[in-house]
Design an enzyme around this catalytic site. Sequence first.
Site, mmCIF file in Angstrom:
data_model
loop_
_atom_site.group_PDB
_atom_site.id
_atom_site.type_symbol
_atom_site.label_atom_id
_atom_site.label_comp_id
_atom_site.label_asym_id
_atom_site.label_seq_id
_atom_site.Cartn_x
_atom_site.Cartn_y
_atom_site.Cartn_z
ATOM 1 C CD GLU A 27 10.759 22.124 -30.626
ATOM 2 O OE1 GLU A 27 10.554 23.021 -29.570
ATOM 3 O OE2 GLU A 27 11.856 22.078 -31.241
ATOM 4 C CD GLU A 86 14.544 22.680 -24.163
ATOM 5 O OE1 GLU A 86 13.619 22.953 -23.542
ATOM 6 O OE2 GLU A 86 14.718 22.708 -25.262
#
Length: 906
Positions: A487, A760
Amino acid sequence: MRYLSLVALIGLCFFTLPLQALSVYDLSCEHKVNPMGIEAAKPRLSWKLEDRANGIMQTAYAIRVATDMRFNRKSLVWNSGKTNSGQSVLVPYAGAALESGQRYYWQVKIWDNQGQESDWSEAAFWETGLLNTSDWQAEWIEPKQDTLQDGPAYLLRKDFSLNRNIASARAYVSARGLYELFLNGRKVGDEVFTPGWTVYHDRIQYQVFDVTDLVQRGENAVGIHLGDGWFRGALGWMDNWAIYGKAVGAICQIEVTYTNGQQATIVTDGSWKSSQEGPIVLNSIYNGETYDARKEMNGWNEAGFNMKDWDDVTVADHSKEVLIATETVSVRKIEEIQPVKVWKTPKGTLVADLGQNLVGWIKLKVEGPAGTTVTIRHAEVLDKYGEFYTENLRAAKAALTYTLKGDGLEVYEPSFTFMGFRYIAIDGFPGELSPENITAVVIHSDMEPTGTFECSNPLINQLQHNIVWGQKGNFLDVPTDCPQRDERLGWTGDAQAFCRTAAFNMDVSAFFTKWLKDLSADQLDNGGVPFVIPNALRQGGVSAGWGDVATIAPWTMYLVYGDKDLLATQYPSMKAYVDYIREKSGDSYLWTGGSVFGDWLYYKPKMTSHTEPDGYTNPDMIATMFYAYSSRLLSQAAEVLGKDADAKFYAELYQKIKSVFQDNYVTGSGRIASDSQTSYVLALMFDLLSDELRPKAAEHLVNNIRKRNNHLSTGFLGTPYLCHVLSDNGYTDVGYDLLLQEEYPSWLYPVKMGATTIWERWDGQKTDSTFQDKGMNSFNHYAYGAIGDWMYRVVAGIEIGAPGYKQIRIQPHPDERLEFARATFDSSYGEIASGWTLKDGQLQVNVTIPPNTAAIIELPKATITGVQANGQGVRENADLKNVEEMDDKLLLEVGSGQYSFSYSYE
Ligand code: BGC
C-alpha cells in the site's frame, strides 16, 4: 601562570560583553536552509532573533543579496535598506530579476524596540535552479530495458573530459524512476529516493548538486543508477504498475565553469551507453531487492571503463516542462540502529530484533564464499508463539536477497526499496550471525525535529515516542498510510487527521508545500479529491473526511507557519473541492452519499465481552458535517487572502449547512443522530450547534464516554478532535480519563502491548496476542497519533494566538494524575516552551516566549494576589501586562522572555 592570566583575560572580556547583544540566526529561504534549486521569482527569507532581554520586538530590518559573498557593490542585486517592519518570517526578495543557476548570498541585520542594532548576520544563500525549460540542453534518455516488471536496475554512463582548471560545477538531474548519480566513482549527494514522488505526468522534481569537488581537469565519468521506484513499480494492491510509464529514464545536465569564466556542459544524449547487467537484478518498492554482487562492474562509473557489451540508449521525447526544482526536503538516511537481540524462534528461524518498528533497510556485513545467498525478510511483529509474522504485509514480499561475490568483507545495502519492520529473519547467512553483521538504516524525509513533549507518566512518553516514530516511518516524500504492506500510499484522510500533530514534531512546511501541489495536480476535473495523492489508485471516488485534506491541510499549514502564499497557491484547489460538494448537494445542503469510509476503523466491540453499542456514525451526516467545515475554512482562507466576496459567500454557505444539519440530525435536547462519540465530536468541533445546544451535546458526549467506562469509540475522523472537544467544553478531566486509559480501546493499550509505533487499529494485537484481520493490520499507521496535538496544545499548553505563532497562547491544563508535563516547539520565531509541575498542591508553570512575538498566558485557577511571577508579585512584575482575572483563570500578556509562575493550585 601565563595560562591563568589568559583565562582571566578571556573571562574579563566575556563579562564585559553587553549581555543583551541582539543577533540574528537560523536564516532560511522558502522554509529551507541554503536551498539548492529555487525557482520562485521572489524567494521568501526568514530569520530568528536572539536576545537575552525580555520583550524584544524587531522594528526594522535590512537585507542585502549579492552574487558574491563579499557583498561588494558590483555583486549586489538587492539592498533593501533599513525597512521599518516587524516581519522576520517569509519576507519576499525584491531585488533585480534572478538568473538561472546562480548562487545568491544574503545577509540581514535588524533593529529592535530597545534601540539596539544587530551586526550583519552570517551569510546564507539560495541557489536558483534552471528557471526556463530552454535551459535544459540535456535530453531524456532511456536504457535498453527488456524486463519491465520487477526487473533489474540499469546503469547509464558517459566519459567526458574537462580541459581547463575548474572554478565550479553543478549537476541538474532527475529521473522517470529513481536514480543515484555518480561522478568519478563517487555518489553525488546524500539524498536517497530521488527525485521523490510527485504526480509525474505533471511534475517531476530535479535535484541540484554542487559537484565542484567531484569533477577534475582531465578525464571524467558520470554514471546513473536507475531503478523503477514509484514511477514504474507496482503501487496499490491490484497489480497496478507502470502507472506513469512503461520505460524508466533519466535526464542530467552538468555545468562546469572554468576559472577563466568559460563553460562546459555535459548532458544526457544519444552518446550515453546503458547496461541491464548490473548487480541489482530485481528492484521493487513492495517486494524488495535482489542483488548479485558477482555482477558488480568495477569502475563502471569511472573514466575509461570498457563499455563492451553495453547498449545504446534511446533519446526520448518526454516533456521537460514538467521538470520542477525540488520543493520538499529530500529523503535521507537519518540514523542507524543495531539489533538488540539475535536468536532462533521455536521453529528455528534466525531472527533479529531492532527494538523499534522502523522504516528503511538493513545494511548487511557478510563474509563467505562466492555464490552464497543471504535472504532477509522483514516483519513488524512476532506472533503469539514467538514466530516471525508477515501475513499483514499482504502481497509485499519485502525481502532483500544478496548473493556474495566472495572477496572478504562485503557490505551491502539496497538502493531502490524500503521496508517497515522491527524484526528481520535471515536465511543462508554463512557462519555465525552476530548483531554487528546487521545495521538498520532509518530513512525519511529530512524534516528538522521541532517539538518535544514529556511528562511524568512513562506510558504517555512512550506514546509520544510512538507518534514520532509513526511520523518518521510514514513521511517518506509523501505522507503515507503505512510503510510495510502493498500500500504505502498518500491516503488523504490519514494526512488530514495527523497534519497538525506532525507540524509540532517536525518542520513539515516544505513537505506539505510540495504534497499539496500534488493534490492540486491530481484533483479531479470536477474538483473532487481522490482517496490517495498521488492518485496511484487511479480512481475517481471522493470520501468526506479524506477529500477535506484539500482545505484542512493548507489551513493548518497557514496557522502553523503563517505562510499566506501557500494558502494562495492552494486556494483554487480548496475552492474547487468545496464547489464539488456544493454541486453534489445542491439546494438540499446535505451531502448524501459523500462518505465512502465513514469514521474509518471506529470501535467495534468484537474483541471483549463489552455489551455496549459500537461507535458507528451515520456516514451521510459525517459528509454534511465536513461539507460545513470545509466551507468555513474556505471562507476563512478567502478572508485572509482579501477575497471578500468569496469570504461572504462561503460563510453564508456554512451557516446554511449548519442550519440544515441541525434540522436533520439534531434533537431539541442536543442529541445527535447515531448518538456516537464521533457525532458529538464533529458537531462541536465544527461549531454546528446553537449556543443553547452546545453544553447539552457536550454532556451527551461525556455520558457516552462514562457509559463506556472511560473508553473512546472513535475512528480516524473523530479521534483527532475528541479530547479537544472535551477540553473546549470544560471537560479536560474527561480528556485525561481517555488519555490515561490503559485498556482497549485506548491510546495506551498498544503501548502496554509493547508498541513502538502507532497502530492502524485499536486492537491490532489483542489481549491474547492474536492479531486483527491480516488483510488490514498495520503496526505503523499514524492517524490515531493525532492525540499528540492535544498533548502539545492542551496538556502542556502551546497554542497559536495568530498565524505562524506571531501571537502565542500559553494555556497549560494540569491534572493531578501527572506530576509534570512540558513541551517545546521551535516555531518560525524560535523556541516556545510551556511546562508545569504540580506538587503538594503547588503549581509551577514555566514558559519561554521567543523574540518578536507576544503571548497571552492563561494560568488556570489563579488569582492576581496568589501568583508569584519570576519571584515577584504579579502587579510588581513590569514584564506582565493587562493582567486580568477571568473565569477562574488569570490572563497576562507578556513579550519574549522566560517566565516562571508559582501558586497554590487547589
Ligand atoms: C489505508 C487507510 C485509509 C483507508 C481508507 C486503508 O487501506 O491504510 O489508512 O485511510 O484504507 O479506506
